[in-house]
Design a protein around this motif. Structure first.
Motif, mmCIF file in Angstrom:
data_model
loop_
_atom_site.group_PDB
_atom_site.id
_atom_site.type_symbol
_atom_site.label_atom_id
_atom_site.label_comp_id
_atom_site.label_asym_id
_atom_site.label_seq_id
_atom_site.Cartn_x
_atom_site.Cartn_y
_atom_site.Cartn_z
ATOM 1 N N GLY A 193 1.003 -1.242 -0.211
ATOM 2 C CA GLY A 193 -0.116 0.018 -0.025
ATOM 3 C C GLY A 193 0.880 1.292 -0.034
ATOM 4 N N THR A 194 1.926 1.119 0.772
ATOM 5 C CA THR A 194 2.827 2.703 0.914
ATOM 6 C C THR A 194 3.454 2.531 -0.246
ATOM 7 O OG1 THR A 194 4.259 1.351 2.153
ATOM 8 C CG2 THR A 194 2.757 2.432 3.470
ATOM 9 N N LEU A 195 3.811 1.441 -1.042
ATOM 10 C CA LEU A 195 4.665 1.640 -2.445
ATOM 11 C C LEU A 195 3.802 2.344 -3.415
ATOM 12 C CD1 LEU A 195 7.030 0.977 -4.153
ATOM 13 C CD2 LEU A 195 6.314 -1.254 -4.475
ATOM 14 N N VAL A 196 2.320 1.673 -3.392
ATOM 15 C CA VAL A 196 1.541 2.383 -4.472
ATOM 16 C C VAL A 196 1.276 3.793 -4.260
ATOM 17 C CG1 VAL A 196 -0.718 2.278 -4.946
ATOM 18 C CG2 VAL A 196 0.280 -0.134 -4.902
ATOM 19 N N ALA A 197 1.312 4.174 -2.909
ATOM 20 C CA ALA A 197 1.071 5.555 -2.615
ATOM 21 C C ALA A 197 2.306 6.410 -3.127
ATOM 22 C CB ALA A 197 0.890 5.859 -0.984
ATOM 23 N N VAL A 198 3.429 6.059 -2.695
ATOM 24 C CA VAL A 198 4.622 6.885 -3.224
ATOM 25 C C VAL A 198 4.867 6.943 -4.771
ATOM 26 C CG1 VAL A 198 6.354 5.329 -2.913
ATOM 27 C CG2 VAL A 198 6.964 7.587 -2.405
ATOM 28 N N LEU A 199 4.567 5.804 -5.401
ATOM 29 C CA LEU A 199 4.628 5.744 -6.788
ATOM 30 C C LEU A 199 3.629 6.480 -7.394
ATOM 31 C CD1 LEU A 199 5.373 1.953 -7.486
ATOM 32 C CD2 LEU A 199 6.989 3.857 -8.107
ATOM 33 N N GLY A 200 2.337 6.539 -6.905
ATOM 34 C CA GLY A 200 1.384 7.223 -7.361
ATOM 35 C C GLY A 200 1.507 8.888 -7.364
ATOM 36 N N TYR A 201 1.972 9.190 -6.171
ATOM 37 C CA TYR A 201 2.210 10.407 -5.658
ATOM 38 C C TYR A 201 3.365 11.112 -6.807
ATOM 39 C CZ TYR A 201 2.173 14.950 -3.098
ATOM 40 O OH TYR A 201 2.200 16.196 -2.528
ATOM 41 N N PHE A 202 4.170 10.404 -7.025
ATOM 42 C CA PHE A 202 5.366 10.959 -7.714
ATOM 43 C C PHE A 202 5.470 10.265 -9.170
ATOM 44 C CE2 PHE A 202 7.014 11.524 -3.408
ATOM 45 C CZ PHE A 202 7.366 13.039 -3.689
ATOM 46 N N ARG A 203 4.188 9.998 -9.657
ATOM 47 C CA ARG A 203 4.286 9.204 -10.822
ATOM 48 C C ARG A 203 4.805 9.913 -12.205
ATOM 49 N NH1 ARG A 203 -0.438 11.442 -9.144
ATOM 50 N NH2 ARG A 203 -1.633 12.549 -10.665
ATOM 51 N N HIS A 204 4.820 11.321 -12.171
ATOM 52 C CA HIS A 204 5.273 12.081 -13.198
ATOM 53 C C HIS A 204 6.825 12.141 -13.128
ATOM 54 C CE1 HIS A 204 1.254 13.103 -14.525
ATOM 55 N NE2 HIS A 204 0.957 13.982 -13.380
ATOM 56 N N ASP A 205 7.079 12.311 -11.797
ATOM 57 C CA ASP A 205 8.892 12.358 -11.809
ATOM 58 C C ASP A 205 9.506 11.049 -12.082
ATOM 59 O OD1 ASP A 205 9.165 14.998 -9.963
ATOM 60 O OD2 ASP A 205 7.132 14.045 -9.369
ATOM 61 N N VAL A 206 8.638 10.003 -11.577
ATOM 62 C CA VAL A 206 9.241 8.593 -11.797
ATOM 63 C C VAL A 206 9.054 8.088 -13.495
ATOM 64 C CG1 VAL A 206 8.536 6.091 -11.640
ATOM 65 C CG2 VAL A 206 8.530 7.756 -9.658
#
Length: 268
Positions: free
Chosen positions: A50-63
């Motif tokens: 869950g926390t991985l999905v959150a951080v990936l989703g929040y910074f999706r454009h940067d990633v």
């Protein structure tokens, strides 16, 4: 695990995972206060997911931008700031993966003594406050170079000491290298992605080797709650960081460590 335990632990994991206050300290203290049994490996995997999905989703454009730049650098089409950042994150992940693999579950459990967690929370919390207070701000993440990212990676490996806080150690290292609070926090969040993915893979291997009957519906709810809590925490932390600095977290860590010592003392 009943519903109340699931709700509380998932929210605690989601909130504390990305703040410089040590999720380990909280997950040790909560069972003592509540009398709840250990939540088990399947729950840990669910909330980490869950926390991985959150951080990936929040910074999706940067990633996405970093991945494109990284792929371009592999193809020999340039090496810009995003490519340097991507390669830096990869390099900084190596020390923690190596140390974590060498320690394994046995080594981590040996260090997971309440007094170790308490002292790490206090000592590294004070150090975080001192570095944040003294740090200059004259660099951006793309200027760090591989040596700088390796230094942050070593700090992240030291955060395997329960109570040190992965977020706290990486932000402290970033500040010591001249990053602003915002940039240091963003680098810390980027580093959370591969290391959390590695933790999930490790936990999955353990579950495959020793299968358990798990309430997957409740674990899915735990993952969702952890993701929502982590997303909100990331947003608020970045929004308020420059204004409040590290001192509130330092004070909180000192108080938390003292509470742990008062409850457990120095006994194993």
């Amino acid at each position: 695990m009943d519903l109340l335990q699931l709700l509380v632990l998932a929210l605690i994991q989601g909130v504390t995972e990305f703040l410089p206050i040590s999720s380990s300290a909280h997950l040790i203290l909560v069972p003592v206060v509540t009398g709840w049994p250990d939540q088990g490996l399947a729950f840990d995997l669910a909330v980490h997911l869950g926390t991985l999905v959150a951080v990936l989703g929040y910074f999706r454009h940067d990633v996405a931008r970093m991945l494109r730049a990284w792929a371009a650098s592999l193809a020999g089409r340039g090496f810009d700031a995003d490519a340097r950042l991507a390669w830096g994150v990869i390099l900084a992940t190596v020390p923690a993966v190596v140390v974590g693999t060498l320690l394994g579950l046995t080594g981590e459990s040996v260090m997971r003594q309440p007094w170790v967690v308490a002292l790490a929370s206090i000592v590294f919390g004070v150090l975080l406050g001192w570095v944040d207070w003294r740090a200059r701000t004259d660099r951006v993440a793309g200027d760090l170079g591989l040596r700088g990212f390796l230094g942050i990676g070593v700090a992240q490996a030291l955060a395997l000491i329960p109570g040190a806080s992965r977020s706290g150690m990486t932000i402290m290292a970033g500040r010591a290298l001249g990053l602003s609070r915002q940039d240091a926090a963003r680098v810390s969040f980027f580093l959370a992605m591969p290391i959390t993915a590695a933790a999930i893979a490790y936990e999955a291997v353990q579950l495959i080797a020793d299968p358990v009957v798990a309430p997957w519906g409740m674990l899915s709810l735990a993952a969702l709650l952890a993701a929502v809590a982590a997303w909100i925490t990331i947003h608020l932390f970045l929004a308020l960081l420059q204004r409040m600095g590290m001192m509130p977290f330092v004070i909180y860590r000192i108080v938390l460590g003292m509470v742990l010592l008062a409850v457990f003392g120095f006994e194993p």
